[in-house]
Design a protein around this motif. Sequence first.
Motif, PDB file in Angstrom:
ATOM      1  N   SER A 267      63.617-127.801 103.428  1.00 12.74           N
ATOM      2  CA  SER A 267      63.057-129.108 103.728  1.00 12.74           C
ATOM      3  C   SER A 267      64.141-129.978 104.318  1.00 12.74           C
ATOM      4  CB  SER A 267      62.497-129.776 102.471  1.00 12.74           C
ATOM      5  OG  SER A 267      61.357-129.081 102.039  1.00 12.74           O
ATOM      6  N   ASP A 270      64.677-136.901 107.387  1.00 19.80           N
ATOM      7  CA  ASP A 270      65.583-137.547 108.339  1.00 19.80           C
ATOM      8  C   ASP A 270      66.004-138.929 107.834  1.00 19.80           C
ATOM      9  OD1 ASP A 270      63.601-139.345 108.865  1.00 19.80           O
ATOM     10  OD2 ASP A 270      63.154-138.626 110.877  1.00 19.80           O
ATOM     11  N   LYS A 275      59.787-136.684 106.399  1.00 25.38           N
ATOM     12  CA  LYS A 275      60.004-135.278 106.105  1.00 25.38           C
ATOM     13  C   LYS A 275      59.722-134.466 107.362  1.00 25.38           C
ATOM     14  CE  LYS A 275      59.700-132.550 101.948  1.00 25.38           C
ATOM     15  NZ  LYS A 275      59.047-132.271 100.691  1.00 25.38           N
ATOM     16  N   ARG A 276      60.758-133.900 107.957  1.00 24.42           N
ATOM     17  CA  ARG A 276      60.610-133.175 109.217  1.00 24.42           C
ATOM     18  C   ARG A 276      60.369-131.695 108.995  1.00 24.42           C
ATOM     19  NH1 ARG A 276      59.300-136.674 113.030  1.00 24.42           N
ATOM     20  NH2 ARG A 276      60.622-138.520 112.945  1.00 24.42           N
ATOM     21  N   LEU A 277      60.876-131.170 107.891  1.00 26.53           N
ATOM     22  CA  LEU A 277      60.620-129.775 107.549  1.00 26.53           C
ATOM     23  C   LEU A 277      60.023-129.745 106.151  1.00 26.53           C
ATOM     24  CD1 LEU A 277      63.761-127.705 108.606  1.00 26.53           C
ATOM     25  CD2 LEU A 277      61.506-127.697 109.660  1.00 26.53           C
ATOM     26  N   LYS A 278      58.991-128.953 105.987  1.00 27.52           N
ATOM     27  CA  LYS A 278      58.307-128.927 104.694  1.00 27.52           C
ATOM     28  C   LYS A 278      58.246-127.512 104.167  1.00 27.52           C
ATOM     29  CE  LYS A 278      55.536-132.858 106.127  1.00 27.52           C
ATOM     30  NZ  LYS A 278      54.303-133.226 106.825  1.00 27.52           N
ATOM     31  N   ASN A 298      57.071-130.366 116.191  1.00 26.36           N
ATOM     32  CA  ASN A 298      56.471-130.052 114.895  1.00 26.36           C
ATOM     33  C   ASN A 298      57.462-129.390 113.944  1.00 26.36           C
ATOM     34  OD1 ASN A 298      53.579-130.831 114.581  1.00 26.36           O
ATOM     35  ND2 ASN A 298      53.493-129.905 116.602  1.00 26.36           N
ATOM     36  N   GLY A 299      58.749-129.656 114.177  1.00 28.23           N
ATOM     37  CA  GLY A 299      59.752-129.187 113.230  1.00 28.23           C
ATOM     38  C   GLY A 299      60.604-128.028 113.726  1.00 28.23           C
ATOM     39  N   GLN A 300      60.295-127.509 114.927  1.00 25.77           N
ATOM     40  CA  GLN A 300      61.064-126.361 115.409  1.00 25.77           C
ATOM     41  C   GLN A 300      62.528-126.725 115.633  1.00 25.77           C
ATOM     42  OE1 GLN A 300      58.260-127.667 116.747  1.00 25.77           O
ATOM     43  NE2 GLN A 300      57.210-126.187 118.033  1.00 25.77           N
ATOM     44  N   GLU A 302      64.227-129.099 114.278  1.00 28.93           N
ATOM     45  CA  GLU A 302      64.881-129.350 112.989  1.00 28.93           C
ATOM     46  C   GLU A 302      65.209-128.038 112.296  1.00 28.93           C
ATOM     47  OE1 GLU A 302      62.280-130.938 114.158  1.00 28.93           O
ATOM     48  OE2 GLU A 302      62.835-133.057 114.181  1.00 28.93           O
ATOM     49  N   ASP A 483      53.504-129.771 112.078  1.00 27.20           N
ATOM     50  CA  ASP A 483      53.880-130.880 111.218  1.00 27.20           C
ATOM     51  C   ASP A 483      54.959-130.476 110.199  1.00 27.20           C
ATOM     52  OD1 ASP A 483      53.804-133.483 110.439  1.00 27.20           O
ATOM     53  OD2 ASP A 483      52.227-133.172 108.956  1.00 27.20           O
ATOM     54  N   GLY A 484      55.947-129.729 110.654  1.00 32.81           N
ATOM     55  CA  GLY A 484      57.088-129.415 109.798  1.00 32.81           C
ATOM     56  C   GLY A 484      56.893-128.231 108.880  1.00 32.81           C
TER      57      GLY A 484
END
Lengths: 519, 365
Positions: A267, A270, A275-278, A298-300, A302, A483-484
């Motif tokens: 996770s 930022d 929350k950018r990665l879930k 969508n989180g790639q 990150e 979405d992460g």
Amino acid sequence: MNNKSPLAIELRDISKRFGSVQANKDICLQVPRGTIHGIIGENGAGKSTLMSIIYGFYAADTGDIEINGTVTHIKTSEDAINAGIGMVHQHFMLVENFTVLENVMLGAEGGAMLKQGKAAARAELKRLASEYSLDVDVDAVVEELPVGLQQRVEILKALYRGAKVLILDEPTGVLTPQEADHLFIILKSLKEQGVTVLLITHKLREIMASTDNVSVMRQGQMVAHRETKNTNKEELAELMVGKKVRLKVDKDEATPTDVVLSAKNLSLIDSQGVKRLKNVSFDLKAGEIVGIAGVSGNGQSELLNVLSGISALSEGEIQFSGETITPKNHKNASQMRDLKMAHVPEDRHKMGLVTGFEAYESAILGYHNSSTYNGSILLDRKAMLSECEERMAKWDVRPPNPHLKTANFSGGNQQKIVIAREVEQNPNVLLIGQPTRGVDIGAIENIHEEIVKLRDSGKAILLVSVELDEIMALSDRILVMFDGAVVGSLAASDADERILGLMMANAYSDPSEKAGDKA
Amino acid sequence: MTQAKVPAWVSIALIPFINVMLAFFVSALVILALGEDPIEAAGYLIYGAFGYDEGIGYTLYYATNLIFTGLAVSVAFKAGLFNIGGEGQAYIGGLGVGLVCLWLDSSMSLLVIIPLAIIGGALFGAAWAYIPAYLQARRGSHVVITTIMFNFIASSLMVYLMVNWLKQDGRMSPNSRTFEESAWLPYMHEMLAPFGIEISASPLNAAFFWALICCVFVWGLIWHTRWGFQLRTIGTNATAALYAGIDNPKVTIWVMLISGALAGFVGLNEIMGVNHSLLLNFTAGYGFAGIAVSLMGRNHPVGIIIAAILFGALYQGGSELAFEIPSITPEIVVVIQGLVILFSGALENMLKGRIEGLFIRKSVA
């Protein structure tokens, strides 16, 4: 299309070219007054360019714009505002430390002294707020408002200027689901008051939930118009992605062996607290290419950043090369390189290269501490230059001149400099983002071959790309991010554009349940 | 990509030259308005700076200070940092040089004192840059603001030290005692005399050679070491530096330390070379002029040497000019210096786009 109601906007044969890129080609669009009209398409399909043309940021090369039945020449955004068009940008254009009232007045102060204009604006805002149920505290400072309310300020700003057509560019990208729901209620009430709404998005759910009509764009062209009630997500996803010619990459079946990298519940939060990665978890095995599909943002990025050591994890752990990387045991990018993690970043200009450096200098970025390039005190220029020349020959970088400024190579050749630098380190894991973005066809094949060759030599590769073709052509296994979070995982052999498209829009439901009623 | 089409000599030589010429043109208008002949004035200025050996000596003596401060600005600038604090760092660096001299002048020989004075100047100058550097690197306080503030603090600190601690007993003026001759840097005219080269006495001294050595050092450091590679990466693309795993705060602090040390060497020239005592205000604006020197010299040691000599010539030729034509007062000379700084420093980009555009169009056609 329902032609009985008068049209708020009609576009006829709009074309726009940027250099060699045809961003919009012969676009026709009819938007009846008082409707919500969705425009959907992949990244780079030309949606934003088209909206920028309507709003006067760019002038179309050819074609006519009709507003309320009269041909209107829109050269600046002022023309657009005068024609009754308002735009809410994806990134808000607000003065953060001004109040709502001041932001709304900005550019329409109504005289040299503020006091009078302020009173008038306050009255008008009150009227607008009650008419469209757009409640905002007009004296609040914008930066203290939550994002959803800031967006409302943007809408108020447009309405205050007399907008009868409202363009919203990816409006829900920054909103929580609850805020997004509220936005759609507002849009419905705007529609009831006769405002026309153009909604730009790549989210199928939003289109289905809120629009009257939908137009689909693909590769700069308008490929379909539908009434929303007569279409469905599956059809739209297919229209959006299209039947593209499959890229062919000659490769054998993968023979994955040991797990070399194991990500558990990664996770990332930022600096804004988003929350950018879930809870991203996956294993990466030697000898396989795992592709990460997803609409960009969508989180790639990150994910690549935490794996490469650029960002520290907020939660979770990465097991790699005998190390366990956790939020407390962070390894920076240089330490990750020492563990034999190579990284071809998504954006070579921003990250992968220093465009002001000569090529041979960019060719050691990240490995500049290596003894190969260093004497006891000074950099060993001779070694740097001869190695750079060798690699330029091997990777067919043109022109093969190590002294040329990095900025002066074409995109494909710059990318080869980056990929050569990372691959030639003989890494255990290669992270590779958008390997062929802005690269010409010949070089694409070449780069794809090298990636497969690296896999066949027993390396693990994590590939991030917004090009579905590329993901499908190269990957042995595909993860889909939305979405992460990882929302889908499948073998490349089971993937097709439609399934991936639906997964990318998080609109996929298990086929085993739906198989019956679809047939 | 368009940049590539502009020949290097245009940005290195032509644009600075045009900027200086513009400054001289406006200066000529000022002199005309005073009812004097600009050509005659230019003659005095050039003769004063380069016409005879004493004049050249003075020009190079001024240039020595400007090379130190110009290098200080350029090292920081290469890392994307704007060190405005050269003035304060030079001031405190001079204190370091002076303290070494006061401490050792009666007990040690010059050959021992010189390296220790160099270390003293470097350490004190670097120390003065350290706090702004730390605040920038670890706390995000902008280095431009903090270094400016530290100039004022340096100035006040020096007044306090001179008046309360370093002043000679029983004297009114805030000067330290004069150093023994064993702590005097040799003058150029003294050094050349044994070789049979007779030149007139001028303040030009051995610090000039140290300035040239520093130029070589900076050139090697920035373009030929891995550390310089990191510094340039941070200065041109901070995101790429992050990607490369470069420790930005650490490099930032070291860059500022080196920058401060270079500025601190002004003390060698002024305190150890010429004044032979600690005193107030010996930095006389060299720290600020160093910004213009560095800008004009394109942040390259060779350019900095040339620009420093030009500014040195303005200082020296300007005082000659004020002496020869009484209606051109020293203040007018300052105006001329100011115009050169304005056109070559502050207005550096005024013509750049247009001139480069001219060459780009030419090469396309």
